[in-house]
Design a protein around this motif. Structure first.
Motif, PDB file in Angstrom:
ATOM      1  N   LYS A   1      -3.584  -9.397  -2.236  1.00 18.72           N
ATOM      2  CA  LYS A   1      -3.305  -9.100  -0.823  1.00 18.72           C
ATOM      3  C   LYS A   1      -2.933 -10.351  -0.044  1.00 18.72           C
ATOM      4  O   LYS A   1      -2.108 -10.285   0.879  1.00 18.72           O
ATOM      5  CB  LYS A   1      -4.480  -8.367  -0.195  1.00 18.72           C
ATOM      6  CG  LYS A   1      -4.623  -6.938  -0.751  1.00 18.72           C
ATOM      7  CD  LYS A   1      -5.642  -6.106  -0.012  1.00 18.72           C
ATOM      8  CE  LYS A   1      -7.033  -6.454  -0.438  1.00 18.72           C
ATOM      9  NZ  LYS A   1      -8.055  -5.539   0.113  1.00 18.72           N
TER      10      LYS A   1
ATOM     11  N   ALA B   1       6.049  -6.101  -5.802  1.00 22.81           N
ATOM     12  CA  ALA B   1       6.181  -5.398  -4.522  1.00 22.81           C
ATOM     13  C   ALA B   1       7.636  -5.441  -4.094  1.00 22.81           C
ATOM     14  O   ALA B   1       8.356  -6.392  -4.408  1.00 22.81           O
ATOM     15  CB  ALA B   1       5.296  -6.048  -3.465  1.00 22.81           C
TER      16      ALA B   1
ATOM     17  N   MET C   1       4.291  -8.448   3.334  1.00 21.82           N
ATOM     18  CA  MET C   1       4.215  -7.134   2.705  1.00 21.82           C
ATOM     19  C   MET C   1       2.761  -6.689   2.675  1.00 21.82           C
ATOM     20  O   MET C   1       1.869  -7.413   3.111  1.00 21.82           O
ATOM     21  CB  MET C   1       4.812  -7.169   1.297  1.00 21.82           C
ATOM     22  CG  MET C   1       6.313  -7.361   1.266  1.00 21.82           C
ATOM     23  SD  MET C   1       6.961  -6.954  -0.364  1.00 21.82           S
ATOM     24  CE  MET C   1       8.626  -7.572  -0.222  1.00 21.82           C
TER      25      MET C   1
ATOM     26  N   ILE D   1       3.614  -2.295  -3.033  1.00 18.06           N
ATOM     27  CA  ILE D   1       3.523  -2.530  -4.475  1.00 18.06           C
ATOM     28  C   ILE D   1       4.230  -1.410  -5.220  1.00 18.06           C
ATOM     29  O   ILE D   1       4.016  -0.225  -4.951  1.00 18.06           O
ATOM     30  CB  ILE D   1       2.049  -2.640  -4.929  1.00 18.06           C
ATOM     31  CG1 ILE D   1       1.407  -3.889  -4.325  1.00 18.06           C
ATOM     32  CG2 ILE D   1       1.951  -2.663  -6.451  1.00 18.06           C
ATOM     33  CD1 ILE D   1      -0.084  -4.019  -4.611  1.00 18.06           C
TER      34      ILE D   1
ATOM     35  N   LEU E   1       0.714 -10.872  -0.838  1.00 14.72           N
ATOM     36  CA  LEU E   1       1.503  -9.872  -0.107  1.00 14.72           C
ATOM     37  C   LEU E   1       1.618 -10.245   1.369  1.00 14.72           C
ATOM     38  O   LEU E   1       2.704 -10.184   1.949  1.00 14.72           O
ATOM     39  CB  LEU E   1       0.865  -8.486  -0.250  1.00 14.72           C
ATOM     40  CG  LEU E   1       0.950  -7.847  -1.632  1.00 14.72           C
ATOM     41  CD1 LEU E   1       0.035  -6.627  -1.706  1.00 14.72           C
ATOM     42  CD2 LEU E   1       2.379  -7.487  -1.988  1.00 14.72           C
TER      43      LEU E   1
END
Length: 127
Positions: A60, A125, A68, A73, A63
Protein backbone atom coordinates in the motif's frame (compact mmCIF):
# COMPACT_ATOMS: atom_id res chain seq x y z
CA UNK A 1 -11.94 0.25 -18.83
CA UNK A 2 -11.83 -2.93 -16.76
CA UNK A 3 -13.87 -6.06 -17.25
CA UNK A 4 -13.87 -9.04 -14.88
CA UNK A 5 -13.54 -12.35 -16.73
CA UNK A 6 -14.89 -15.49 -15.03
CA UNK A 7 -16.00 -17.60 -18.05
CA UNK A 8 -18.98 -19.86 -17.50
CA UNK A 9 -17.15 -22.68 -19.33
CA UNK A 10 -14.60 -23.12 -16.52
CA UNK A 11 -14.98 -23.73 -12.79
CA UNK A 12 -15.40 -20.71 -10.53
CA UNK A 13 -12.27 -19.34 -8.81
CA UNK A 14 -11.06 -21.52 -5.95
CA UNK A 15 -10.61 -18.62 -3.50
CA UNK A 16 -10.79 -14.82 -3.23
CA UNK A 17 -9.91 -13.82 -6.80
CA UNK A 18 -11.26 -13.52 -10.34
CA UNK A 19 -9.83 -15.65 -13.16
CA UNK A 20 -8.85 -12.61 -15.22
CA UNK A 21 -9.20 -8.88 -15.60
CA UNK A 22 -9.34 -7.24 -19.01
CA UNK A 23 -7.78 -3.78 -18.99
CA UNK A 24 -8.03 -1.61 -22.04
CA UNK A 25 -5.30 0.99 -22.44
CA UNK A 26 -4.17 1.72 -18.91
CA UNK A 27 -2.53 5.12 -18.62
CA UNK A 28 -0.16 4.05 -15.83
CA UNK A 29 1.13 0.78 -14.41
CA UNK A 30 3.13 -0.20 -11.33
CA UNK A 31 5.06 -3.49 -11.42
CA UNK A 32 6.26 -4.29 -7.91
CA UNK A 33 9.13 -6.50 -6.93
CA UNK A 34 8.26 -9.13 -4.36
CA UNK A 35 7.43 -7.39 -1.10
CA UNK A 36 8.60 -8.87 2.19
CA UNK A 37 7.25 -8.47 5.70
CA UNK A 38 10.06 -6.15 6.79
CA UNK A 39 9.24 -3.03 8.74
CA UNK A 40 10.60 0.38 7.68
CA UNK A 41 13.55 -0.05 10.06
CA UNK A 42 14.51 -3.38 8.43
CA UNK A 43 13.33 -5.54 11.32
CA UNK A 44 11.02 -8.49 10.74
CA UNK A 45 8.75 -10.52 13.01
CA UNK A 46 9.03 -14.28 13.39
CA UNK A 47 5.22 -14.40 13.31
CA UNK A 48 3.82 -15.28 9.87
CA UNK A 49 0.61 -13.23 10.20
CA UNK A 50 2.54 -10.15 11.27
CA UNK A 51 4.85 -10.57 8.26
CA UNK A 52 1.79 -10.87 6.01
CA UNK A 53 0.30 -7.67 7.40
CA UNK A 54 3.61 -5.83 6.84
CA UNK A 55 3.79 -7.12 3.28
CA UNK A 56 0.48 -5.36 2.62
CA UNK A 57 1.61 -2.22 4.47
CA UNK A 58 4.56 -2.14 2.06
CA UNK A 59 2.38 -2.80 -0.99
CA UNK A 60 0.00 0.00 0.00
CA UNK A 61 2.94 2.38 0.58
CA UNK A 62 4.16 1.72 -2.96
CA UNK A 63 0.66 2.19 -4.36
CA UNK A 64 0.28 5.47 -2.46
CA UNK A 65 3.64 6.69 -3.75
CA UNK A 66 2.38 5.98 -7.27
CA UNK A 67 -0.98 7.69 -6.65
CA UNK A 68 -2.84 4.37 -6.76
CA UNK A 69 -4.78 2.19 -4.32
CA UNK A 70 -5.55 -1.49 -3.68
CA UNK A 71 -8.50 -1.15 -6.09
CA UNK A 72 -5.95 -0.55 -8.88
CA UNK A 73 -4.22 -3.92 -8.37
CA UNK A 74 -4.68 -6.15 -11.41
CA UNK A 75 -2.52 -9.17 -10.43
CA UNK A 76 -1.09 -10.65 -7.23
CA UNK A 77 1.40 -13.50 -6.88
CA UNK A 78 2.08 -14.81 -3.36
CA UNK A 79 5.00 -17.06 -2.40
CA UNK A 80 4.39 -18.81 0.93
CA UNK A 81 6.87 -20.89 2.97
CA UNK A 82 5.09 -23.69 4.84
CA UNK A 83 1.75 -25.23 3.94
CA UNK A 84 0.54 -24.44 7.49
CA UNK A 85 0.79 -20.72 6.67
CA UNK A 86 -1.54 -20.74 3.67
CA UNK A 87 -4.76 -20.27 5.66
CA UNK A 88 -3.18 -17.42 7.65
CA UNK A 89 -2.13 -15.65 4.46
CA UNK A 90 -5.50 -16.18 2.78
CA UNK A 91 -7.19 -14.47 5.74
CA UNK A 92 -4.87 -11.44 5.53
CA UNK A 93 -5.12 -11.32 1.72
CA UNK A 94 -8.94 -11.31 1.80
CA UNK A 95 -8.93 -8.59 4.46
CA UNK A 96 -6.58 -6.41 2.40
CA UNK A 97 -8.17 -6.77 -1.04
CA UNK A 98 -11.76 -6.69 0.26
CA UNK A 99 -14.30 -7.03 -2.53
CA UNK A 100 -11.76 -6.09 -5.21
CA UNK A 101 -10.52 -9.70 -5.83
CA UNK A 102 -7.73 -9.21 -8.40
CA UNK A 103 -6.43 -12.30 -10.25
CA UNK A 104 -4.20 -14.10 -7.75
CA UNK A 105 -1.70 -16.94 -7.83
CA UNK A 106 -0.48 -18.53 -4.60
CA UNK A 107 2.66 -20.67 -4.68
CA UNK A 108 4.00 -22.86 -1.89
CA UNK A 109 7.82 -22.65 -1.87
CA UNK A 110 10.60 -24.38 0.07
CA UNK A 111 12.24 -21.10 1.02
CA UNK A 112 12.99 -17.51 0.06
CA UNK A 113 16.14 -15.36 0.05
CA UNK A 114 16.59 -15.57 3.82
CA UNK A 115 15.27 -18.11 6.35
CA UNK A 116 13.56 -15.28 8.22
CA UNK A 117 11.33 -14.49 5.21
CA UNK A 118 8.11 -16.53 5.36
CA UNK A 119 6.35 -14.94 2.39
CA UNK A 120 6.86 -12.62 -0.54
CA UNK A 121 4.11 -10.97 -2.56
CA UNK A 122 4.35 -9.38 -6.01
CA UNK A 123 1.64 -7.07 -7.31
CA UNK A 124 0.84 -5.23 -10.52
CA UNK A 125 -1.44 -2.19 -10.51
CA UNK A 126 -2.89 -0.28 -13.46
CA UNK A 127 -5.06 2.76 -13.88
Amino acid sequence: MRKILNPSGIDRPASAYHHALLIERPAREIHMSGQLGERADGSISDDFTEQARHVWINIKAILTEGDMAVADIVKVTSYIVGRENIRHYVAVHREEVGEHLPPWTLLLVAGLGSPRYLLEVEAIAAR
